[in-house]
Design an enzyme around this catalytic site. Structure first.
Site, PDB file in Angstrom:
ATOM      1  N   GLY A 128     -29.271 -68.589   7.569  1.00  0.00           N
ATOM      2  CA  GLY A 128     -28.667 -69.719   7.048  1.00  0.00           C
ATOM      3  C   GLY A 128     -26.975 -69.795   7.229  1.00  0.00           C
ATOM      4  N   GLY A 172     -25.892 -70.600  10.407  1.00  0.00           N
ATOM      5  CA  GLY A 172     -25.785 -71.439  11.894  1.00  0.00           C
ATOM      6  C   GLY A 172     -25.662 -70.649  12.838  1.00  0.00           C
ATOM      7  N   SER A 173     -26.406 -69.543  13.030  1.00  0.00           N
ATOM      8  CA  SER A 173     -26.348 -68.867  14.336  1.00  0.00           C
ATOM      9  C   SER A 173     -27.171 -69.409  15.611  1.00  0.00           C
ATOM     10  CB  SER A 173     -27.251 -67.281  14.211  1.00  0.00           C
ATOM     11  OG  SER A 173     -28.734 -67.663  14.463  1.00  0.00           O
ATOM     12  N   SER A 174     -27.935 -70.400  15.310  1.00  0.00           N
ATOM     13  CA  SER A 174     -28.594 -71.029  16.236  1.00  0.00           C
ATOM     14  C   SER A 174     -27.646 -72.228  16.935  1.00  0.00           C
ATOM     15  CB  SER A 174     -29.982 -71.759  16.081  1.00  0.00           C
ATOM     16  OG  SER A 174     -29.849 -72.708  14.918  1.00  0.00           O
ATOM     17  N   ALA A 175     -26.921 -72.889  16.147  1.00  0.00           N
ATOM     18  CA  ALA A 175     -25.901 -73.878  16.515  1.00  0.00           C
ATOM     19  C   ALA A 175     -24.752 -73.034  17.275  1.00  0.00           C
ATOM     20  CB  ALA A 175     -25.232 -74.504  15.296  1.00  0.00           C
ATOM     21  N   ALA A 176     -24.325 -71.761  16.745  1.00  0.00           N
ATOM     22  CA  ALA A 176     -23.339 -71.020  17.234  1.00  0.00           C
ATOM     23  C   ALA A 176     -23.703 -70.629  18.814  1.00  0.00           C
ATOM     24  CB  ALA A 176     -22.813 -69.743  16.507  1.00  0.00           C
ATOM     25  N   ASP A 179     -23.788 -78.146  11.437  1.00  0.00           N
ATOM     26  CA  ASP A 179     -23.751 -76.967  12.256  1.00  0.00           C
ATOM     27  C   ASP A 179     -23.178 -76.817  13.477  1.00  0.00           C
ATOM     28  OD1 ASP A 179     -25.301 -76.296   9.910  1.00  0.00           O
ATOM     29  OD2 ASP A 179     -26.617 -74.654  10.942  1.00  0.00           O
TER      30      ASP A 179
END
Ligand code: PMV
Length: 289
Positions: free
Chosen positions: A75, A77-81, A123
């Site tokens: 939760g 936001g690692s995929s967005a980063a 995100d």
């Protein structure tokens, strides 16, 4: 070879309600994802669907190395980063001349595709721009930075954002007379929080109310409740689920002096604590050889 990084994020207020056009406030936080891209004739196919899609859309081929300070499915936001940092690194390495706005738009389109249509621009926008952002429908506005002292508590229970968004969607379809007033109330709490952004005690109370409303929507989890209660009992101004819920992470707003005590209380409840604050940089170039 180009290395770029992009920050993770927390939802300060308004998750789930943003999906229904209510205001939401998210903030970029210090832990980052670092991505190195190198031109290469025979690159191996990346395992991440996000990274694959970045190369496909940019129309180039290269090799990639990822180092993440953010746990996936937590939760934060690692995929967005990962997506934002990869697009920036590709753009730089291949001299493609895309603007930051192009990158944010493209990153959102990629998240949406990989997550099968279930994503808000929050995100990817926050990770690109950094700082605190107010999201209402399709509009995004950067707010003045605040030195909020935040302790993140990762429950270590992985969650699926898509599933939690669906769960709220089902409640809203089955019982609009219950779900709609809750979503409206979350929107109202977000607006009250914006008026109290410089008053941590009031802001903490808003977080507590937001958390109760998220629980009412059904996105709570015993592990997050435990961390929220532990954070409050050890001196936080307020604490709430951050992001989709059903596990994932919580945030606690803390007086500066109470941060390590709150972090200790979270760790004592089997959570993983991160003491953090705002990241105003957004996506950032680290190195180009
Ligand atoms: O799981 P996260 O941190 O990506 O948060 C999802 C937030 C929602 O409002 C539930 C969905 C969204 O796309 O805004």
């Amino acid at each position: 070879m180009a290395t770029w990084s992009a920050p993770g994020k927390v939802f300060l207020f308004g998750e789930h309600a943003v999906v229904y056009g209510k205001p939401g406030v998210a903030m970029a936080i210090k832990p980052r994802v670092f991505v190195t891209v190198r031109k290469s004739r025979n690159p191996t196919r990346p395992r991440s669907p996000y990274i694959n899609e970045c190369f496909r859309r940019m129309g180039v081929r290269g090799s990639v190395y990822v180092h993440s300070q953010l746990q996936s499915s937590s939760g934060l936001g690692s995929s967005a980063a990962v997506t934002v940092a990869t697009l920036c690194a590709i753009n730089d390495e291949f001299g493609l001349g895309r603007t930051r706005e192009d990158i944010a738009d493209m990153a959102f389109a990629i998240e949406k595709k990989v997550q099968k249509g279930r994503a808000s621009p929050t995100d990817t926008y926050v990770s690109t721009s950094g700082g605190i952002v107010l999201i209402t429908g399709n509009s995004k506005r950067r707010l003045p930075p605040q030195g909020l002292q935040i302790v993140v508590g990762n429950t270590m229970v992985p969650h699926s954002t898509a599933k939690m968004v669906e769960l709220v969607g089902n409640l809203q379809k089955k019982h609009p007379e219950i779900a709609n007033p809750i979503l409206d109330a979350i929107g109202a709490v977000t607006l009250a929080a914006l008026h109290n952004i410089n008053h941590p005690r009031e802001l903490g109370r808003c977080m507590d109310m937001n958390n109760a409303l998220l629980e009412a929507l059904g996105v709570g989890h015993p592990a997050s409740s435990k961390l929220v209660l532990a954070a409050r009992a050890s001196g936080a101004y307020g604490a709430k689920i951050t992001g989709a819920g059903g596990g994932g992470s919580i945030i606690a707003l803390c007086p500066r002096r109470a941060k390590s005590r709150v972090a200790g209380a979270i760790e004592a409840c089997e959570g993983k604590a991160i003491i953090t604050t705002i990241d105003t940089d957004g996506a950032r170039k680290e190195k180009h050889d």
